[in-house]
Design an enzyme around this catalytic site. Structure first.
Site, PDB file in Angstrom:
ATOM      1  N   HIS A  38       0.848  -1.196   0.000  1.00 44.62           N
ATOM      2  CA  HIS A  38       0.000   0.000   0.000  1.00 44.62           C
ATOM      3  C   HIS A  38       0.880   1.242   0.000  1.00 44.62           C
ATOM      4  O   HIS A  38       2.105   1.139   0.054  1.00 44.62           O
ATOM      5  CB  HIS A  38      -0.974  -0.010   1.177  1.00 44.62           C
ATOM      6  CG  HIS A  38      -0.339   0.071   2.535  1.00 44.62           C
ATOM      7  ND1 HIS A  38       0.536  -0.880   3.016  1.00 44.62           N
ATOM      8  CD2 HIS A  38      -0.443   1.006   3.519  1.00 44.62           C
ATOM      9  CE1 HIS A  38       0.919  -0.542   4.236  1.00 44.62           C
ATOM     10  NE2 HIS A  38       0.358   0.600   4.568  1.00 44.62           N
ATOM     11  N   HIS A  40       1.240   3.897   2.105  1.00 43.42           N
ATOM     12  CA  HIS A  40       1.706   4.659   3.272  1.00 43.42           C
ATOM     13  C   HIS A  40       3.224   4.820   3.202  1.00 43.42           C
ATOM     14  O   HIS A  40       3.940   3.917   2.759  1.00 43.42           O
ATOM     15  CB  HIS A  40       1.282   3.973   4.575  1.00 43.42           C
ATOM     16  CG  HIS A  40      -0.181   4.165   4.865  1.00 43.42           C
ATOM     17  ND1 HIS A  40      -0.899   3.321   5.682  1.00 43.42           N
ATOM     18  CD2 HIS A  40      -1.052   5.107   4.437  1.00 43.42           C
ATOM     19  CE1 HIS A  40      -2.154   3.751   5.748  1.00 43.42           C
ATOM     20  NE2 HIS A  40      -2.277   4.834   5.001  1.00 43.42           N
ATOM     21  N   ASP A  42       5.763   4.711   5.134  1.00 43.55           N
ATOM     22  CA  ASP A  42       6.734   3.770   5.705  1.00 43.55           C
ATOM     23  C   ASP A  42       6.914   2.526   4.835  1.00 43.55           C
ATOM     24  O   ASP A  42       7.780   1.695   5.102  1.00 43.55           O
ATOM     25  CB  ASP A  42       6.362   3.376   7.155  1.00 43.55           C
ATOM     26  CG  ASP A  42       4.967   2.802   7.282  1.00 43.55           C
ATOM     27  OD1 ASP A  42       4.053   3.274   6.582  1.00 43.55           O
ATOM     28  OD2 ASP A  42       4.772   1.874   8.099  1.00 43.55           O
TER      29      ASP A  42
HETATM   30 ZN   LIG Z   1       2.999   0.500   7.947  1.00 45.07          ZN
HETATM   31 ZN   LIG Z   2      -0.146   1.470   6.545  1.00 46.87          ZN
END
Ligand SMILES: [Zn+2]
Ligand SMILES: [Zn+2]
Length: 289
Positions: A38, A40, A42
């Site tokens: 995904h 995000h 990080d």
């Molecule tokens: Zn994460």
């Molecule tokens: Zn996440």
């Protein structure tokens, strides 16, 4: 990094990934498939550093990035506007938008597929790496049947029937051993609701998944759409997986507390540390194969 045969896959690419690859000694060779769970930060920030290094090489091989629509949009922004700013994105970098679950790559003995994952409004996907079940070619049977060397051996190994130069008809059945079951590794990134995942992870020899929180912080896990160690262990148990490998642990906890909570539900659990390496062995049934 997931390795199988000549394949090298990177699942997600957080900040510092490039440095960790160097430290691991694995190198960049053949590392040309990046699977993103995904968008995000990080999980994607390291793509910038990794690609900027690779792009600087004189000749770069094709690099394929896979992810949901939002994820790929974000990563291609990063590459187009930041990494390659003012220059053309090399034609060897390919972005693949995953619209829904299904097979991504398939060869005679291997299949990579993906499945949707629920995580805080993202278009998340998990990945399933499968070494297919197979029937070994038994050379001693071929010898016993006096099958001469030639293209027929390959055909027979693929389970087909052939007619030999001497007119005899031989069936694949005659030279193939018992089926060796396949081996499956499933990798899930962040996840807020494991219920729809059970079928996707079922029967995996190993499952890699997050365990960001402990059950005592279940409210926070719910709020931020993450798993507790117990939830991940329950998923492994319900899906009858072989081994559970936990990642993405919040820095507020000690690994051993995460492990204790998970192992109470699913004993065959490890908490992965940086640079750990795991081998997913063939199943015991193929010991003689
Ligand atoms: Zn994460
Ligand atoms: Zn996440």
């Amino acid at each position: 990094m997931v390795r199988y045969g000549d394949f090298r896959f990177l699942v997600d690419c957080g900040e510092g990934t490039q440095r960790q690859i160097l430290l691991s000694g694995l190198g960049f060779r053949n590392l040309n498939k990046i699977l993103l769970t995904h968008g995000h930060l990080d999980h994607i920030l390291g793509v910038a550093g990794l690609l900027s290094t690779i792009i600087r090489w004189e000749s770069i091989e094709d690099i394929d990035l896979y992810g949901g629509r939002d994820t790929i949009e974000r990563v291609s922004d990063l590459v187009t506007r930041i990494v390659c700013r003012g220059t053309r994105v090399p034609a060897s970098i390919h972005f693949h938008v995953i619209e829904k679950g299904g097979t991504l790559i398939e060869t005679a003995d291997f299949r990579l597929s993906c499945f949707p994952v629920l995580h805080r409004g993202t278009d998340s996907f998990g990945y399933r790496f499968e070494r297919k079940s197979r029937r070994p070619f038994l050379p001693e049977r071929a010898e016993a049947l006096s099958i001469p060397p030639g293209p027929w051996r390959r055909e027979l190994a693929a389970g087909k029937s052939v007619t030999l130069p001497d007119g005899r008809r031989i069936d694949g059945e005659d030279v193939l051993g018992a089926e060796i079951p396949g081996t499956v590794l499933t990798v899930v990134g962040d996840c807020g609701d494991p219920r729809p995942l059970c079928a996707s992870v079922a029967g995996s020899d190993a499952l890699v998944i997050e365990a960001t929180y402990l059950e005592e912080d279940a409210a926070m896990a719910k709020k931020y759409s993450h798993m507790t160690a117990r939830m991940s262990a329950q998923l492994a148990k319900d899906g009858n997986v072989g081994r559970l490998i936990l990642t993405h642990v919040s820095r507020r906890y000690r690994d051993r507390d995460i492990l204790r909570e998970a192992a109470a539900v699913f004993p065959n659990t490890v908490v992965a540390r940086d640079l750990d390496s795991f081998h997913i062995p063939d199943r015991p049934e193929d010991a003689e194969g």
